[in-house]
Write a protein that holds these residues in place. Structure first.
Motif, PDB file in Angstrom:
ATOM      1  N   UNK A 125      32.084  42.222  36.022  1.00  0.00           N
ATOM      2  CA  UNK A 125      31.938  40.765  35.600  1.00  0.00           C
ATOM      3  C   UNK A 125      33.280  40.188  34.897  1.00  0.00           C
ATOM      4  N   UNK A 126      33.813  40.996  34.139  1.00  0.00           N
ATOM      5  CA  UNK A 126      35.074  40.473  33.659  1.00  0.00           C
ATOM      6  C   UNK A 126      35.985  40.057  34.436  1.00  0.00           C
ATOM      7  N   UNK A 127      36.167  41.138  35.416  1.00  0.00           N
ATOM      8  CA  UNK A 127      37.475  40.886  36.549  1.00  0.00           C
ATOM      9  C   UNK A 127      37.078  39.863  37.448  1.00  0.00           C
ATOM     10  N   UNK A 128      35.959  39.585  37.835  1.00  0.00           N
ATOM     11  CA  UNK A 128      35.482  38.402  38.569  1.00  0.00           C
ATOM     12  C   UNK A 128      35.677  37.109  37.830  1.00  0.00           C
ATOM     13  N   UNK A 129      35.318  37.141  36.553  1.00  0.00           N
ATOM     14  CA  UNK A 129      35.542  36.040  35.717  1.00  0.00           C
ATOM     15  C   UNK A 129      37.069  35.605  35.658  1.00  0.00           C
ATOM     16  N   UNK A 130      37.892  36.686  35.517  1.00  0.00           N
ATOM     17  CA  UNK A 130      39.363  36.572  35.385  1.00  0.00           C
ATOM     18  C   UNK A 130      39.917  35.843  36.699  1.00  0.00           C
ATOM     19  N   UNK A 131      39.376  36.424  37.746  1.00  0.00           N
ATOM     20  CA  UNK A 131      39.814  36.124  39.271  1.00  0.00           C
ATOM     21  C   UNK A 131      39.537  34.447  39.146  1.00  0.00           C
ATOM     22  N   UNK A 132      38.477  34.452  38.673  1.00  0.00           N
ATOM     23  CA  UNK A 132      37.926  32.807  39.081  1.00  0.00           C
ATOM     24  C   UNK A 132      38.822  31.784  38.152  1.00  0.00           C
ATOM     25  N   UNK A 133      38.711  32.500  36.930  1.00  0.00           N
ATOM     26  CA  UNK A 133      39.917  31.804  36.186  1.00  0.00           C
ATOM     27  C   UNK A 133      41.341  31.515  36.694  1.00  0.00           C
ATOM     28  N   UNK A 134      41.678  32.408  37.223  1.00  0.00           N
ATOM     29  CA  UNK A 134      43.204  32.486  38.020  1.00  0.00           C
ATOM     30  C   UNK A 134      43.055  31.514  38.935  1.00  0.00           C
ATOM     31  N   UNK A 135      41.709  31.633  39.605  1.00  0.00           N
ATOM     32  CA  UNK A 135      41.897  30.997  40.825  1.00  0.00           C
ATOM     33  C   UNK A 135      42.437  31.765  42.024  1.00  0.00           C
ATOM     34  N   UNK A 136      41.905  31.969  43.127  1.00  0.00           N
ATOM     35  CA  UNK A 136      42.021  33.089  44.309  1.00  0.00           C
ATOM     36  C   UNK A 136      43.187  32.512  44.859  1.00  0.00           C
ATOM     37  N   UNK A 137      43.537  31.449  44.630  1.00  0.00           N
ATOM     38  CA  UNK A 137      44.698  30.876  45.505  1.00  0.00           C
ATOM     39  C   UNK A 137      46.043  31.277  44.862  1.00  0.00           C
ATOM     40  N   UNK A 138      45.987  31.554  43.732  1.00  0.00           N
ATOM     41  CA  UNK A 138      47.304  31.883  42.956  1.00  0.00           C
ATOM     42  C   UNK A 138      47.674  33.122  43.084  1.00  0.00           C
ATOM     43  N   UNK A 139      46.564  34.200  43.315  1.00  0.00           N
ATOM     44  CA  UNK A 139      47.040  35.437  43.563  1.00  0.00           C
ATOM     45  C   UNK A 139      46.472  36.144  44.951  1.00  0.00           C
ATOM     46  N   UNK A 140      46.784  36.904  45.370  1.00  0.00           N
ATOM     47  CA  UNK A 140      46.680  37.436  46.869  1.00  0.00           C
ATOM     48  C   UNK A 140      45.477  38.390  46.628  1.00  0.00           C
ATOM     49  N   UNK A 141      44.766  38.539  45.470  1.00  0.00           N
ATOM     50  CA  UNK A 141      43.678  39.531  45.443  1.00  0.00           C
ATOM     51  C   UNK A 141      42.441  38.760  45.802  1.00  0.00           C
ATOM     52  N   UNK A 142      41.477  38.935  46.522  1.00  0.00           N
ATOM     53  CA  UNK A 142      40.304  38.520  47.034  1.00  0.00           C
ATOM     54  C   UNK A 142      39.306  39.224  46.113  1.00  0.00           C
ATOM     55  N   UNK A 143      37.985  38.529  46.056  1.00  0.00           N
ATOM     56  CA  UNK A 143      36.847  38.730  45.514  1.00  0.00           C
ATOM     57  C   UNK A 143      36.415  40.181  46.241  1.00  0.00           C
ATOM     58  N   UNK A 144      36.151  40.054  47.447  1.00  0.00           N
ATOM     59  CA  UNK A 144      35.873  41.186  48.077  1.00  0.00           C
ATOM     60  C   UNK A 144      36.515  42.379  47.801  1.00  0.00           C
ATOM     61  N   UNK A 145      37.854  42.330  47.742  1.00  0.00           N
ATOM     62  CA  UNK A 145      38.822  43.652  47.363  1.00  0.00           C
ATOM     63  C   UNK A 145      38.500  43.859  45.879  1.00  0.00           C
ATOM     64  N   UNK A 146      38.334  43.007  44.840  1.00  0.00           N
ATOM     65  CA  UNK A 146      38.159  43.155  43.434  1.00  0.00           C
ATOM     66  C   UNK A 146      36.933  43.973  43.409  1.00  0.00           C
ATOM     67  N   UNK A 147      35.553  43.625  44.175  1.00  0.00           N
ATOM     68  CA  UNK A 147      34.471  44.392  44.110  1.00  0.00           C
ATOM     69  C   UNK A 147      34.747  45.844  44.504  1.00  0.00           C
ATOM     70  N   UNK A 148      35.330  45.886  45.647  1.00  0.00           N
ATOM     71  CA  UNK A 148      35.470  47.158  45.994  1.00  0.00           C
ATOM     72  C   UNK A 148      36.199  48.241  45.112  1.00  0.00           C
ATOM     73  N   UNK A 149      37.148  47.605  44.523  1.00  0.00           N
ATOM     74  CA  UNK A 149      38.143  48.174  43.504  1.00  0.00           C
ATOM     75  C   UNK A 149      37.148  48.744  42.294  1.00  0.00           C
TER      76      UNK A 149
END
Lengths: 529, 324
Positions: free
Chosen positions: A390-414
C-alpha cells in the motif's frame, strides 16, 4: 486445526514488535521511493546518456551528410557526362533519368521489387539527387510517367523556398573548364547539406529516429521521447537562448552547419592525403577518412569502457534502487529480523522457557499449536508486506508514474516477490524453531542461515547483472548461487521477462516443505515441559 | 499396544522407560494410583521425577512401556489426557503476557471456560493479586498463579512437579494446605518433591525413585503406625549401663563411650521398659522418631548392598565362566 486463543496470545506477544518493524520498513520504503524519485538521481545517467546519444545522433547526421555529398558529386559528374555527349539539356536529363539514377540506386544497394518499385530509402536517395540537381522539369514532365517517375515538377524549388534558400541552378555551360570538379564539389556540398538539413529537421524524421527500425532499435530504447529529443538536445543560438539542435528552423541551421563542416573537413583531408601522392586511389582515401570522421564518441573508446558507458546510459537507477537495493536487500532486512525473532518466539522460545506447558496442558493439540503458530507467522508477514505494498503504491502515485520508470505492475510484482522470498525464509526459521528445544539453536541455525542468505545477497549484488560493468566484481557473483534470495529475480521482473515466475515457485516450494517438515517434527518430538 | 485400557487406576504406568543414554532417564517404572489418592513422589535431584511426570503428560515419548492416565495412553492422547489433568510444571515460566489476569483469561480461553467465577474464587482463596506484572511476580505468587491455572478447569487429577520448591516455610504450608483441601474434595494428586518431610506430612502413599528406578512404594500409615518404637537412653554410670544391657532388650545402637543405648521396643513393652529404667540412674531418655527419610535410607542402603552383592556375583560368575 486453528486455535483462536493461541492466535490471540501470539498477537499480544508479537504485536508490538510487528507494528514497530512494519512502521520502520514502510517509512524506509517511503523515503527510498520519494527521495530517490524526486531527487536528481536520474540526472546523472540522464545527462550521461543524453550526451552519448547526442553525439551519436550528430555523428549519424555527419555520416549521412558525407554520404549525400559523395552521391551528389557522383550524380553531378554523371550528368555532366550525359550533357557532354548530347549537348542537350533535355536529352541529358532523359538519359540521366533512364540510366544513371537506377545505376546510382543500385550501387547504393537498392533494387526494384517485382512491381518495379523502390524501397523507402531509394526514394530518399532519388529525392536527394533530384533536389541537388534541381533540374528544370517542366520540359520533361510529360515523359516522366513513362519512366516510372511520379513527381511534382515544382517540388524541388518549393523545398528550397520553404527553408528560405535560393533554389540553385546547376550550371552546365562550363562543363569542360579545369575547375569543373571544384565547382561540382562546392555545389554538391552546399545543396546536399541543405537537403539533409531540410529532411532531418522535420518532425516525421525525428519520430522515425526515435522509433528506429526493427534491427537497430531507435532512441526510445534509451527512454528518449519526441519531447526529450526536441528539448534535451539544444545549443546556444548566439543570443544566449538554448534552441533545439535537431528539429525546427534552428535544427535546420544546425544540421546544415554540421554537414557543411563535415564535408569541408573531408574535402580538406582528402586533398591533403592526395597531395602526399603516395599512389593510393582517391576513393580508398575518402572511405578511410569518412570512417575516421564518423566514429561515434563511444567508438573512440576501448570496448570495455564504451560498453560500460553504454550500460550506465541504459541504467535505470530508480528501478535498481527500489527493486534491487530495497526489495532485494534493505527492505528484507527489517522484516527478516521480525521473522527470525517471531518464528523463534512462537515455538522454540516457548518450549525453551517452558510456557508451552500451559498451552499443551489445556487439551490443545500439538497439531493445532503448530498450525496456528505457522498461520500467525505467515499471516503477520503477509500483513507486513501488504502494508508495504500500500505504501509503495501510494508513493508511486504521489510521484506520478510519468516521472519514474517504474510501473504499478512491476511494483506489485516486487512486493509479491519479496513476500514469497520472506515466506521461504520464514519456513527455514520456523523449521529450526520446531526442530530445536533450545532458543540458542533455533535462533542460531534458523536465523543464521537467513542472515547468511542476506549477506550473500549483498555481496552478490556487486557481482550481479544489476550492477553496471564498471563497478561489477564478477568473482562476487558466486554469492548469488548460495543465497535463496537470488530466486527472487528482481532483474527479470524489471525487464518484463517471465523467468521470475518459476523461481518464485521454487521459493514457494521451499517454504511449504519447510513448514510441513517443521509441523511434523513438532508433533513427534519430546518436549521438555 | 493399546491406546485405551480398562483399568481401576487413574494413573498407571507399565514398565515405563525413557532412556536418555549414559544411564540417565527412567527405567521400568510401575506406578498404580487409585482415584482419590494423594501420592508423593520423592527422589534426589536428577533421579527422574520430572521425566516420569512428562511421560504422564504425554510431552515425551517413552522408549519403552506406557503411561496411562484415566486409562488413556498419554503420548497418543495427550490432548485428551490434558482434559483430566491440572498440571503445575516444575519450572514456572509464563507466556509473554502482561499481567496475571491476562494470563488466567487466556488459559480460560484454552479451557473454553466462559464462567470465571470458579477461577476468581480460587484467586480469592489464595489471596492472589492477579493484576501484578507476570515478570515481576515473586516465586510464591507465580506458584499460586500456576496453581490457579491448573485448578481452574476443575480437573480430577493434579500433577504437581516440585510445587513447593523455592517457597518460604510459611508460604509452603499455606500452599500444601490448599492442595490438601483439593485432595479432600476427592481429587487424585500426584506430587513430586525432593523434600521427604513435606510428602510425609501430606501424602497417603509415597513412591521413592532413585537413579531412574522406582525403589519402593510405601504407605504412610505403615510408617506412622509402626508396631515398635526406638528409644535412646543414656546412663550416668558404667555399672547401670552394663546392667541394663543384660536385661535382654533389642539393642539397635550401642555407644559405650557415652553409656548410651538405643533400644527397639514393641508398643506393649513400653511400660516394662520404664519400670526397668526406674531402677537405674538415667541421664536422659528420648524417642528416636522413625521418619520416612530414615525408612528410605534403610531401603536404599539395603538396595545398595544387594546391588553390590549382585555385582560381586556377576563378577565371580564371569570368573567362573572364564575358568571353565
Amino acid at each position: 486445526m486453528f486455535n483462536k486463543a493461541l492466535f490471540k496470545q501470539s498477537c499480544k506477544a508479537n504485536g508490538i514488535m510487528w507494528a514497530i518493524i512494519t512502521f520502520a520498513t514502510c517509512f524506509m520504503l517511503a523515503c527510498v521511493m520519494i527521495i530517490s524519485g524526486n531527487g536528481n538521481l536520474t540526472k546523472l545517467t540522464g545527462s550521461m546518456s543524453s550526451s552519448i546519444i547526442e553525439s551519436t545522433v550528430e555523428t549519424t547526421m555527419e555520416d549521412r551528410g558525407l554520404n549525400y555529398y559523395l552521391i551528389s558529386v557522383d550524380a553531378l559528374q554523371r550528368y555532366d557526362a550525359r550533357y557532354n555527349s548530347t549537348q542537350n539539356n533535355l536529352m541529358a536529363l532523359m538519359q540521366f533519368f533512364q540510366n544513371d539514377i537506377p545505376a546510382i540506386l543500385e550501387e547504393n544497394g537498392f533494387e526494384q521489387d517485382e512491381n518495379g518499385e523502390y524501397p523507402q530509402g531509394a526514394l530518399e536517395l532519388q529525392g536527394l539527387i533530384l533536389t541537388v540537381l534541381n533540374p528544370d522539369l517542366t520540359s520533361v514532365a510529360p515523359f516522366l510517367p513513362s519512366l516510372g517517375i511520379d513527381i511534382d515538377p515544382n517540388m524541388f524549388k518549393e523545398f528550397y523556398e520553404s527553408h528560405g534558400e535560393e533554389a540553385p541552378t546547376y550550371d552546365v555551360s562550363q562543363v569542360d573548364s579545369e575547375n569543373r570538379l571544384d565547382y561540382i564539389k562546392d555545389y554538391a556540398q552546399k545543396n546536399a547539406s541543405i537537403y539533409l538539413a531540410g529532411n532531418m529537421s522535420s518532425d516525421e524524421v525525428a519520430q522515425s529516429i526515435i522509433d528506429g527500425t526493427e534491427e537497430s532499435g531507435g532512441l526510445k530504447n534509451y527512454g528518449i521521447t519526441l519531447d526529450d529529443y526536441k528539448t534535451q538536445f539544444v545549443y546556444d543560438d548566439g543570443s544566449g537562448q538554448m534552441v533545439s539542435k535537431f528539429t525546427g528552423d534552428t535544427g535546420y541551421a544546425y544540421i546544415k552547419d554540421l554537414s557543411n563542416t563535415a564535408i569541408v573537413t573531408l574535402r580538406a583531408r582528402v586533398d591533403y592525403e592526395l597531395s602526399k601522392n603516395d599512389g593510393r586511389p582517391e576513393t580508398e582515401i575518402t572511405q578511410e577518412i569518412i570512417g575516421d570522421l564518423t566514429q561515434t564518441f563511444l567508438d573512440t573508446l576501448p570496448d570495455e569502457i564504451s560498453q560500460s558507458l553504454r550500460e550506465i546510459g541504459e541504467l535505470d537507477i530508480y528501478s535498481m534502487i527500489v527493486g534491487t537495493i530495497f526489495y532485494n536487500i534493505a527492505g528484507l532486512l527489517l522484516p527478516m529480523i521480525y521473522m527470525i525473532m517471531c518464528a523463534n518466539n512462537l515455538i522454540a522460545g516457548q518450549v525453551d522457557r517452558g510456557s508451552m506447558a500451559y498451552v499443551l496442558s489445556t487439551s490443545v493439540k500439538r497439531k493445532q499449536v503448530v498450525f496456528t503458530q505457522a498461520m500467525f507467522l505467515i499471516g503477520s508477514l503477509f500483513a507486513m508486506f501488504a502494508c508495504m505494498t500500500v505504501v509503495s503504491v501510494v508513493c508511486l502515485a504521489i510521484l506520478g508514474p510519468a516521472t519514474v520508470t517504474l510501473g504499478y505492475g512491476e511494483l506489485l510484482l516486487l512486493n509479491l516477490g519479496a513476500f514469497v522470498a520472506m515466506f521461504a525464509m520464514s519456513g527455514i526459521s520456523f523449521l529450526a524453531s520446531c526442530w530445536f528445544n533450545r532458543t540458542k539453536y533455533s535462533l542460531g541455525l534458523g536465523g543464521g542461515i537467513n542472515i547468511f542468505f542476506l549477506v550473500a545477497t549483498i555481496l552478490g549484488l556487486f557481482g550481479s547483472s544489476a550492477m553496471p560493468t564498471v563497478v561489477r566484481l564478477d568473482s562476487l557473483n558466486f554469492f548469488n548461487y548460495v543465497s535463496i534470495i537470488s530466486l527472487f529475480d528482481v532483474v527479470s521482473i524489471l525487464d518484463g521477462t517471465l523467468t521470475f515466475i518459476w523461481k518464485l515457485a521454487i521459493l514457494l516450494g521451499i517454504g511449504i516443505v519447510c513448514y510441513i517438515i517443521g509441523a511434523f517434527k513438532f508433533q513427534k518430538k519430546d518436549l521438555p515441559l | 499396544m493399546k491406546d485405551v485400557i480398562e483399568t481401576d487406576y487413574v494413573i498407571e504406568t507399565q514398565s515405563l522407560t525413557k532412556d536418555y543414554g549414559m544411564g540417565r532417564g527412567i527405567f521400568d517404572i510401575n506406578l498404580k494410583i487409585k482415584k482419590g489418592e494423594m501420592v508423593g513422589f520423592v527422589g534426589t535431584n536428577g533421579s527422574g521425577k520430572t521425566t516420569t511426570i512428562r511421560c504422564l503428560m504425554g510431552f515425551i515419548k517413552p522408549t519403552d512401556g506406557h503411561a496411562y492416565v484415566c486409562g488413556m495412553e498419554s503420548w497418543k492422547n495427550a490432548s485428551d489426557v490434558a482434559k483430566h489433568v491440572g498440571y503445575v510444571p516444575g519450572e514456572i515460566a509464563f507466556p509473554d503476557l502482561p499481567t496475571g489476569t491476562a494470563f488466567l483469561k487466556s488459559q480460560a480461553e484454552y479451557f473454553k471456560i466462559k464462567d470465571m467465577s470458579y477461577a476468581n474464587s480460587l484467586v480469592e482463596k489464595l489471596q492472589l493479586d492477579t493484576r501484578a506484572n507476570l515478570k515481576r511476580m515473586s516465586k510464591g505468587m507465580k506458584q499460586k498463579t500456576a496453581l490457579v491455572a491448573a485448578l481452574m478447569n476443575n480437573a480430577d487429577i493434579l500433577l504437581l512437579d516440585e510445587p513447593t520448591t523455592g517457597l518460604d516455610p510459611l508460604m509452603r504450608n499455606a500452599f500444601l494446605d490448599i492442595i490438601k483441601e483439593e485432595h479432600k474434595k476427592g481429587k487424585t494428586i500426584f506430587m513430586s518433591s525432593h523434600m521427604f518431610n513435606e510428602v510425609e506430612e501430606t501424602c497417603d502413599r509415597v513412591a521413592l525413585i532413585s537413579d531412574g528406578h522406582l525403589v519402593d512404594m510405601v504407605d504412610m500409615k505403615k510408617i506412622k503406625n509402626r508396631p515398635s518404637r526406638d528409644f535412646k537412653v543414656e546412663f550416668l554410670n558404667e555399672k547401670d549401663y552394663l546392667a541394663f544391657k543384660k536385661l535382654g532388650y533389642k539393642i539397635i545402637r550401642d555407644q559405650e563411650k557415652y553409656y548410651q543405648v538405643t533400644v527397639n521396643i514393641k508398643h506393649k513393652d513400653i511400660n516394662k521398659l520404664f519400670k526397668d529404667l526406674s531402677k537405674f540412674d538415667v541421664k536422659f531418655i528420648s524417642e528416636v522418631k522413625y521418619t520416612l527419610e530414615k525408612y528410605f535410607r534403610e531401603v536404599l542402603a539395603k538396595k545398595k548392598l544387594v546391588d553390590k552383592q549382585k555385582q560381586v556375583d556377576e563378577l565371580s560368575g564371569k570368573k567362573e565362566e572364564k575358568d571353565v
